[in-house]
Design an enzyme around this catalytic site. Structure first.
Site, PDB file in Angstrom:
ATOM      1  N   ARG A   1       0.823  -1.213   0.000  1.00  0.00           N
ATOM      2  CA  ARG A   1       0.000   0.000   0.000  1.00  0.00           C
ATOM      3  C   ARG A   1       0.857   1.262   0.000  1.00  0.00           C
ATOM      4  O   ARG A   1       0.424   2.317  -0.477  1.00  0.00           O
ATOM      5  CB  ARG A   1      -0.945   0.003   1.206  1.00  0.00           C
ATOM      6  CG  ARG A   1      -0.246   0.046   2.553  1.00  0.00           C
ATOM      7  CD  ARG A   1      -1.225   0.219   3.698  1.00  0.00           C
ATOM      8  NE  ARG A   1      -0.557   0.134   4.995  1.00  0.00           N
ATOM      9  CZ  ARG A   1      -1.097   0.524   6.140  1.00  0.00           C
ATOM     10  NH1 ARG A   1      -2.323   1.025   6.160  1.00  0.00           N
ATOM     11  NH2 ARG A   1      -0.439   0.401   7.276  1.00  0.00           N
TER      12      ARG A   1
ATOM     13  N   GLU B   1     -19.802   0.877  -0.778  1.00  0.00           N
ATOM     14  CA  GLU B   1     -19.005   0.392  -1.913  1.00  0.00           C
ATOM     15  C   GLU B   1     -19.769   0.432  -3.230  1.00  0.00           C
ATOM     16  O   GLU B   1     -19.185   0.691  -4.287  1.00  0.00           O
ATOM     17  CB  GLU B   1     -18.517  -1.029  -1.632  1.00  0.00           C
ATOM     18  CG  GLU B   1     -17.476  -1.129  -0.516  1.00  0.00           C
ATOM     19  CD  GLU B   1     -18.060  -1.083   0.878  1.00  0.00           C
ATOM     20  OE1 GLU B   1     -17.289  -0.949   1.847  1.00  0.00           O
ATOM     21  OE2 GLU B   1     -19.310  -1.190   1.010  1.00  0.00           O
TER      22      GLU B   1
ATOM     23  N   PHE C   1     -15.149  -6.279   0.924  1.00  0.00           N
ATOM     24  CA  PHE C   1     -16.408  -5.562   0.769  1.00  0.00           C
ATOM     25  C   PHE C   1     -16.599  -5.068  -0.667  1.00  0.00           C
ATOM     26  O   PHE C   1     -17.695  -5.108  -1.214  1.00  0.00           O
ATOM     27  CB  PHE C   1     -16.471  -4.382   1.733  1.00  0.00           C
ATOM     28  CG  PHE C   1     -16.349  -4.767   3.177  1.00  0.00           C
ATOM     29  CD1 PHE C   1     -17.159  -5.759   3.718  1.00  0.00           C
ATOM     30  CD2 PHE C   1     -15.429  -4.150   4.000  1.00  0.00           C
ATOM     31  CE1 PHE C   1     -17.055  -6.126   5.059  1.00  0.00           C
ATOM     32  CE2 PHE C   1     -15.308  -4.504   5.334  1.00  0.00           C
ATOM     33  CZ  PHE C   1     -16.121  -5.495   5.871  1.00  0.00           C
TER      34      PHE C   1
END
Length: 315
Positions: free
Chosen positions: A8, A56, A81
């Site tokens: 990340r 989402e 998700f």
């Protein structure tokens, strides 16, 4: 010893550089910017950052609208998700409509670790790979993640990019080429092919070293693009070694192992062993504990290779 950096981190830094060069880059987040490190982009380009909230479906729908308006949206949320809840929006608003949206699934695989069993996405690659027009990219480390972000921007069409949260060894090199749809050979060998994706490249290389000490020559290939898969490279190595082990931090159903088996069953039938999670949900724990628990380690790759080599290779 390899440097440990979170994928990340590479993603966040690459996104900022992309924003500097291209005004059409916009970033959307589902209220998890701090965890996703999209705060880097938000801090520099606040007018091109949109927090959609914990929604989402709205995230993906809004991203599709921005793509229609000529922007290149990077839509960020936790992978479990995002791929589960917003599958319909990705299917219709992104892929069916062929909109230029970059879907970014964070906290991928075991890097969700201590956030809980339900937060571990071990099915996301399978879901995204099933969508027509979707390109699926799973980088090995932070360095390759940087290249993947740049490549995803220049690629016209839907992309799913899988991003890990926690530090992993940096095993790729700055000079390594990155081309969507093209695998990279990291080690030549003649007895067995180890085909890996994502952070499993490190374990694959360790397994090859161990096999070498036992007189087994292993070829190591890194497949950062699951779809479109590099069928030519897979057929080439399987034709050479006649034995294939696939390695992924994901379910063996629908991921790399399935993709490789599909290619080989139609073009070069050879024995295949798939190393990954075996049709089960995640559990809570530290990342290292989960990698041990699921046996996503070099010793399992080595034992899988030996199991294959006991089998008779096709004539």
């Amino acid at each position: 010893m390899a440097e440990m950096i979170a994928p990340r981190q590479g993603y966040g830094e690459a996104l900022v550089r992309l924003g500097e060069k291209h005004n059409d880059v916009v970033v959307l987040d589902a209220d998890c910017a701090k965890a996703n490190l999209t705060t880097m982009f938000k801090g520099k380009y606040p007018n091109r950052f949109f927090n959609i909230g914990i929604s989402e479906c709205d995230l993906v729908g809004t991203a599709a609208g921005l793509a229609v308006a000529g922007k290149v949206p990077f839509a960020n949320a936790y992978a479990n998700f995002l791929t589960g809840r917003a599958f319909d929006q990705m299917r219709v608003s992104v892929c069916y409509s062929n909109n230029n949206v970059k879907i970014v699934g964070h906290n991928a695989g075991t890097s969700a670790a201590q956030e809980g069993a339900t937060h571990l996405p071990l099915e996301d690659i399978s879901l995204m790979r099933s969508l027509p027009r979707m390109t699926v990219i799973v980088p090995a480390d932070s360095l390759e993640m940087e290249k993947a972000v740049e490549a995803a921007y220049h690629f016209e069409g839907p992309v799913y990019l899988r991003v890990g949260k926690l530090p992993v060894p940096v095993v790729t090199k700055r000079e390594d080429p990155f081309v969507i749809g093209k695998a990279k050979f990291y080690k030549e060998g003649g007895d067995v092919s180890i085909i890996s994706t994502g952070i499993m490249l490190d374990e694959a290389l360790k397994a090859a070293e161990e096999l070498e000490t036992q007189g087994i020559s292993a070829e190591v290939i890194h497949v950062h693009t699951i779809k479109p898969i590099d069928a030519e490279a897979i057929i080439k190595t399987a034709s050479k070694t006649k034995h294939v082990v696939t390695v992924e931090e994901h379910s063996i159903i629908g991921g790399l192992g399935s993709a490789v088996a599909e290619v080989l069953s139609e073009n070069c039938p050879v024995p295949v062993k798939r190393v990954g999670t075996n049709d089960r949900f995640g559990v809570s724990g530290k990342m290292d504990e989960l990698l041990d628990f699921f046996e996503l380690r070099s010793h399992r790759i080595v034992s899988s290779a030996f199991e294959l080599l006991k089998e008779k290779a096709p004539v």
